[in-house]
Enzyme design. Sequence first.
Site, short mmCIF file in Angstrom:
data_model
loop_
_atom_site.label_atom_id
_atom_site.label_comp_id
_atom_site.label_asym_id
_atom_site.label_seq_id
_atom_site.Cartn_x
_atom_site.Cartn_y
_atom_site.Cartn_z
N ARG A 51 -22.25 22.63 34.27
CA ARG A 51 -22.53 21.26 33.80
C ARG A 51 -23.57 20.60 34.69
O ARG A 51 -24.43 19.85 34.22
CB ARG A 51 -21.24 20.43 33.76
CG ARG A 51 -21.43 19.09 33.07
CD ARG A 51 -20.13 18.37 32.82
NE ARG A 51 -19.46 17.98 34.06
CZ ARG A 51 -18.25 17.43 34.11
NH1 ARG A 51 -17.57 17.22 32.99
NH2 ARG A 51 -17.70 17.11 35.25
N ARG A 104 -43.31 12.97 40.34
CA ARG A 104 -44.26 14.00 40.79
C ARG A 104 -44.50 13.92 42.30
O ARG A 104 -44.94 14.88 42.92
CB ARG A 104 -45.58 13.89 40.03
CG ARG A 104 -45.48 14.42 38.61
CD ARG A 104 -46.76 14.23 37.85
NE ARG A 104 -47.08 12.81 37.70
CZ ARG A 104 -48.06 12.35 36.94
NH1 ARG A 104 -48.82 13.18 36.25
NH2 ARG A 104 -48.30 11.05 36.86
N LYS A 150 -24.29 13.84 33.71
CA LYS A 150 -23.59 13.26 34.86
C LYS A 150 -24.66 12.90 35.89
O LYS A 150 -24.89 13.60 36.87
CB LYS A 150 -22.58 14.27 35.41
CG LYS A 150 -21.37 13.60 36.01
CD LYS A 150 -20.23 14.58 36.15
CE LYS A 150 -19.20 14.10 37.14
NZ LYS A 150 -18.64 12.79 36.89
N GLU A 183 -14.98 6.39 26.11
CA GLU A 183 -14.16 6.93 27.20
C GLU A 183 -13.87 5.81 28.18
O GLU A 183 -14.26 4.67 27.96
CB GLU A 183 -14.91 8.09 27.89
CG GLU A 183 -16.25 7.65 28.48
CD GLU A 183 -17.07 8.80 29.09
OE1 GLU A 183 -16.53 9.88 29.31
OE2 GLU A 183 -18.26 8.55 29.36
N1 PXG Z 1 -16.01 10.62 31.90
C1 PXG Z 1 -16.81 10.21 32.92
C2 PXG Z 1 -17.80 9.13 32.68
C3 PXG Z 1 -16.71 10.83 34.18
O1 PXG Z 1 -17.52 10.46 35.17
C4 PXG Z 1 -14.92 12.21 33.29
C5 PXG Z 1 -15.10 11.59 32.07
C6 PXG Z 1 -13.93 13.33 33.40
O2 PXG Z 1 -14.59 14.58 33.47
P1 PXG Z 1 -13.95 15.83 34.20
O3 PXG Z 1 -14.96 16.91 34.06
O4 PXG Z 1 -13.72 15.43 35.63
O5 PXG Z 1 -12.68 16.14 33.50
C7 PXG Z 1 -15.75 11.85 34.38
C8 PXG Z 1 -15.64 12.50 35.72
C9 PXG Z 1 -13.76 9.10 40.56
C10 PXG Z 1 -14.83 9.73 39.75
O6 PXG Z 1 -13.95 9.02 41.79
C11 PXG Z 1 -14.51 10.36 38.58
C12 PXG Z 1 -15.51 10.99 37.83
C13 PXG Z 1 -16.79 10.90 38.27
C14 PXG Z 1 -17.08 10.23 39.42
C15 PXG Z 1 -16.10 9.65 40.19
O7 PXG Z 1 -12.76 8.67 39.99
N2 PXG Z 1 -15.08 11.61 36.66
#
Ligand code: PXG
Length: 291
Positions: A51, A104, A150, A183
Amino acid sequence: MGLIYLDGKFVDESQAKISVFDHGLLYGDGVFEGLRSYNGKIFKLDEHILRLYKSAKAIYLEIPMKFEELKKTVIETVRKNNLKDSYIRVVVTRGVGDLGLDPRKCKKPTIFIIASKIQLYPESFYEKGIDVITVATRRNFNESINPAIKSLNYLNNILAKIEANNAGATEGLILNQFGYISECTGENVFIVKENNLITPPISSGVLEGITRKVVINIGENIGLKVKEEDITRYDIYTCDECFLTGTAAEIVPVVVVDKRIIGDGKPGKITLKIREEFRLLTEIEGTPVYE
Ligand code: PXG
């Protein structure tokens, strides 16, 4: 003190410093991943690294490391910090440039990896469930920064989190431009209605969560009809069970949404079953750090 991987070296936490000209800092120009290790095994390592490469590709960022090498470095970072249960952050930025936003000028991406002790959510979240509210901040369009990326641009999510904090809720539910649920600020959303397990599709503006995928598989294995389809607030208010999924959160039951009590106001049976199955997977699966 923790050892941080930074651009080819392991350095002490106190020495792990980034230039103020790094575009990750100046513009949020970069991508990241958050992973976990359970009892010395990294859960879904390949999926997370894949990812990361996809996020990088979407923003025209070439990670100057091969997939296998990056994987090895993540493992090594956990090992060097002697951690069994950890939270791992992998960050790749556009690198150091000048004050203009033109990438760049950034000749070399910055890569760093942090492995630290995991900060678990309070046990009460799992025992009692949490309350969430719908926030006013909307999910950005897929044609802007696609929420499937991400990226280091999390301000949209942070604003939603502040709204939830201000309202005294544990999490904020974010709607997309069409009014459908996307979400939460760092977790995907699921609802249970009779024998159906429903979660919004990626096109609704969500991150393709790794935990989301695992939960979809668990749902199918335990005989639920899994659907990825648009859901409205009405669908949530009237569902039997609701829960959130994420690497940090794992599976968290939701018992109140916008002051409506979900189901009987307690974590649902199916939610608990899925959580149990998920925990089992984290025990038996994963890439070993110490062998
Ligand atoms: N949605 C978003 C916007 C995320 O950032 C998830 C869903 C869940 O994805 P995964 O792959 O983890 O099942 C995420 C990921 C935190 C924190 O500290 C959590 C995420 C990212 C950054 C910080 O709680 N979650």
